[in-house]
Design a protein around this motif. Structure first.
Motif, PDB file in Angstrom:
ATOM      1  N   VAL A  82       0.866  -1.169   0.000  1.00  0.00           N
ATOM      2  CA  VAL A  82       0.000   0.000   0.000  1.00  0.00           C
ATOM      3  C   VAL A  82       0.907   1.224   0.000  1.00  0.00           C
ATOM      4  O   VAL A  82       1.888   1.283   0.762  1.00  0.00           O
ATOM      5  CB  VAL A  82      -0.920   0.012   1.231  1.00  0.00           C
ATOM      6  N   ILE A  84       1.748   4.963   0.872  1.00  0.00           N
ATOM      7  CA  ILE A  84       1.332   5.883   1.928  1.00  0.00           C
ATOM      8  C   ILE A  84       2.254   7.095   1.922  1.00  0.00           C
ATOM      9  O   ILE A  84       3.481   6.960   1.844  1.00  0.00           O
ATOM     10  CB  ILE A  84       1.371   5.189   3.309  1.00  0.00           C
ATOM     11  N   THR A  89      -3.110   7.273   2.784  1.00  0.00           N
ATOM     12  CA  THR A  89      -3.030   6.291   1.703  1.00  0.00           C
ATOM     13  C   THR A  89      -3.258   6.967   0.359  1.00  0.00           C
ATOM     14  O   THR A  89      -4.241   7.688   0.179  1.00  0.00           O
ATOM     15  CB  THR A  89      -4.079   5.184   1.910  1.00  0.00           C
ATOM     16  N   GLU A 109     -10.120   5.955  -0.941  1.00  0.00           N
ATOM     17  CA  GLU A 109      -9.656   4.974   0.024  1.00  0.00           C
ATOM     18  C   GLU A 109      -9.105   3.743  -0.673  1.00  0.00           C
ATOM     19  O   GLU A 109      -9.422   3.491  -1.839  1.00  0.00           O
ATOM     20  CB  GLU A 109     -10.823   4.504   0.927  1.00  0.00           C
ATOM     21  N   VAL A 110      -8.312   2.996   0.065  1.00  0.00           N
ATOM     22  CA  VAL A 110      -7.895   1.659  -0.337  1.00  0.00           C
ATOM     23  C   VAL A 110      -8.537   0.676   0.632  1.00  0.00           C
ATOM     24  O   VAL A 110      -8.447   0.845   1.853  1.00  0.00           O
ATOM     25  CB  VAL A 110      -6.361   1.504  -0.309  1.00  0.00           C
ATOM     26  N   SER A 126       4.297  -2.698   3.688  1.00  0.00           N
ATOM     27  CA  SER A 126       3.977  -1.280   3.456  1.00  0.00           C
ATOM     28  C   SER A 126       4.470  -0.394   4.587  1.00  0.00           C
ATOM     29  O   SER A 126       4.275   0.827   4.535  1.00  0.00           O
ATOM     30  CB  SER A 126       2.462  -1.109   3.294  1.00  0.00           C
ATOM     31  N   ARG A 368     -11.079   1.033   9.973  1.00  0.00           N
ATOM     32  CA  ARG A 368      -9.996   1.904   9.524  1.00  0.00           C
ATOM     33  C   ARG A 368      -8.712   1.552  10.264  1.00  0.00           C
ATOM     34  O   ARG A 368      -8.717   1.389  11.480  1.00  0.00           O
ATOM     35  CB  ARG A 368     -10.367   3.366   9.764  1.00  0.00           C
ATOM     36  N   LEU A 375      -7.385   4.066   4.642  1.00  0.00           N
ATOM     37  CA  LEU A 375      -7.058   2.646   4.522  1.00  0.00           C
ATOM     38  C   LEU A 375      -7.938   1.830   5.464  1.00  0.00           C
ATOM     39  O   LEU A 375      -7.972   2.088   6.678  1.00  0.00           O
ATOM     40  CB  LEU A 375      -5.582   2.404   4.864  1.00  0.00           C
TER      41      LEU A 375
END
Length: 409
Positions: A82, A84, A89, A109-110, A126, A368, A375
């Motif tokens: 991911v 960041i 994110t 969002e992811v 990540s 979250r 994320l």
């Protein structure tokens, strides 16, 4: 089997006691035990089967949505991390089969939904995870969170019961031409069934699954369960007999207290993570599994199963050969559980959901990730404790709830 509900997205079927002597015996045995004062909850098994095939969430939710203009599915694609920036994110990095990497930008969002094993791996790669482990592999620590801890799973000990009545699924029955025709043309018959006929629970946290398969053929089943040949044959004495009538009772502890870990072994995302389930590390789980085995024995000893000629075959395992096979012996039962119990394939808990004030929490009640904007995690890894049964329906409900949370945010 009969259809219970086919009006929604999922097709549900339920074992019908009127069509299954084994289901009927299972329910009747529980009724007798309840009359004797035991707290039991036994029911016909439900399955998501349609036209002879498992009807999964792919069939129910993804395939109907494939034509939407706002959905693009990438096949043979690995999410490597991911992306960041300043604790926000901004997207994900993906890798194609040829090793080519590219970044995909996220506007809002992811949503990470890679399961209880791969989700923690992606988070740690990540920079989100225990700082000691991340620094060990030279990964920049973005958020020091207990990712990868709290792994829980169900163990099942298979107990084989032979019967004399011709009421179970056998390999010889499935191989008959009429059965093949019934399946190919109508999606019905033995080949269209999961052979899971009943599920039961008892206080405290004891679980049973009735699997109506008489033919436990080594060539078909041993590798699926990852057994050594000697262990498989010690569990299933008729493993070479394709016409043997019988069934398997899976004895389980529904709320195990043992917790394992998932950790990375490399910064290479194609390298599988290290999984240490630490089954039975908590003494409660040994006691619970022992009681579940004894419950299975009591159920088989009831008149409804004895009428079918039921005989439970206790495991004869090399590792336990110094012990007399006797379920009254705690040492023997612990030995067969530690040797032959297998995963229920229900891993969860590696990104625990809970209060932000709880140091063991990875995601908050809105799913979250703590300290990272944009994320969320939506999969079994967020479950703080085990589900007392199969988590399939709970995960679908979680996804539905998550969709509402995301849409309204």
């Amino acid at each position: 089997m009969h259809s219970q509900n086919s009006n929604g997205l999922l097709h549900l079927t339920q074992a019908d006691p009127e069509d299954s002597a084994l289901t009927q015996a299972f329910l009747e045995a529980a009724r007798i035990l309840r009359t004797a004062g035991e707290k039991l909850d036994f029911a016909p098994a439900q399955n998501t089967i349609h036209r002879g095939q498992r009807w999964s969430s792919i069939h129910a939710y993804l395939r109907p949505a494939l034509g939407r203009p706002n959905l693009h599915v990438l096949l043979d694609t690995l999410v490597t991390k991911v992306l960041i920036k300043q604790n926000t994110t901004i997207g994900v990095e993906i890798q194609s089969p040829d090793g080519h990497k590219q970044s995909i930008h996220a506007y809002r969002e992811v949503i990470l939904s890679a399961g209880a094993i791969n989700t923690p791996q992606i988070l740690m790669l990540s920079g989100i995870g225990p700082w000691q482990q991340l620094e060990q592999y030279g990964i920049e620590v973005i958020a020091d969170l207990p990712v990868g801890f709290g792994l829980h799973d169900h163990l099942n000990l298979p107990l084989y019961v032979s019967i004399t009545s011709p009421v179970s699924v056998t390999l010889s029955k499935m191989q008959r031409l009429p059965e093949l025709w019934q399946y190919m043309t109508h999606g019905k018959g033995y080949l269209a069934s999961s052979a899971i006929l009943g599920v039961g629970s008892a206080d405290p946290d004891l679980g049973l699954v009735l699997f109506g398969l008489g033919s436990t053929h080594e060539g078909l089943l041993r590798d699926i369960a990852n057994f050594k040949s000697s262990t498989f044959r010690g569990l299933f004495p008729f493993s070479q007999n394709t016409s043997q009538e019988g069934f398997v009772l899976l004895a389980s502890c529904l709320q195990p207290l043992s917790r394992g870990t998932v950790s990375i072994r490399s910064v290479d995302p194609t390298q599988a993570p290290v999984i240490d389930p630490q089954y039975l590390i908590h003494p409660y789980d040994v006691t619970c599994m022992t009681k579940a085995v004894r419950l299975a024995v009591r159920v088989v000893d009831m008149a409804p199963f004895q009428i079918l000629g039921a005989k439970l075959h206790l495991p004869h395992l090399d590792e336990c050969r110094h012990l007399v096979p006797d379920v009254r012996n705690d040492v023997y039962v612990e030995c067969i559980v530690r040797t032959a119990a297998i995963t229920g394939h229900h891993p969860a808990g590696t990104c625990k959901m809970g209060s932000p004030s709880d140091p063991a929490t990875v995601v908050d009640p809105l799913l979250r990730v703590r300290g990272i904007a944009g994320l969320r995690v939506v999969d079994a890894s967020v479950m703080p404790t085990p589900i007392s049964g199969h988590p399939n329906s709970v995960l679908m409900a979680m996804a539905d709830r998550a969709a509402s949370l995301i849409s309204n945010s």
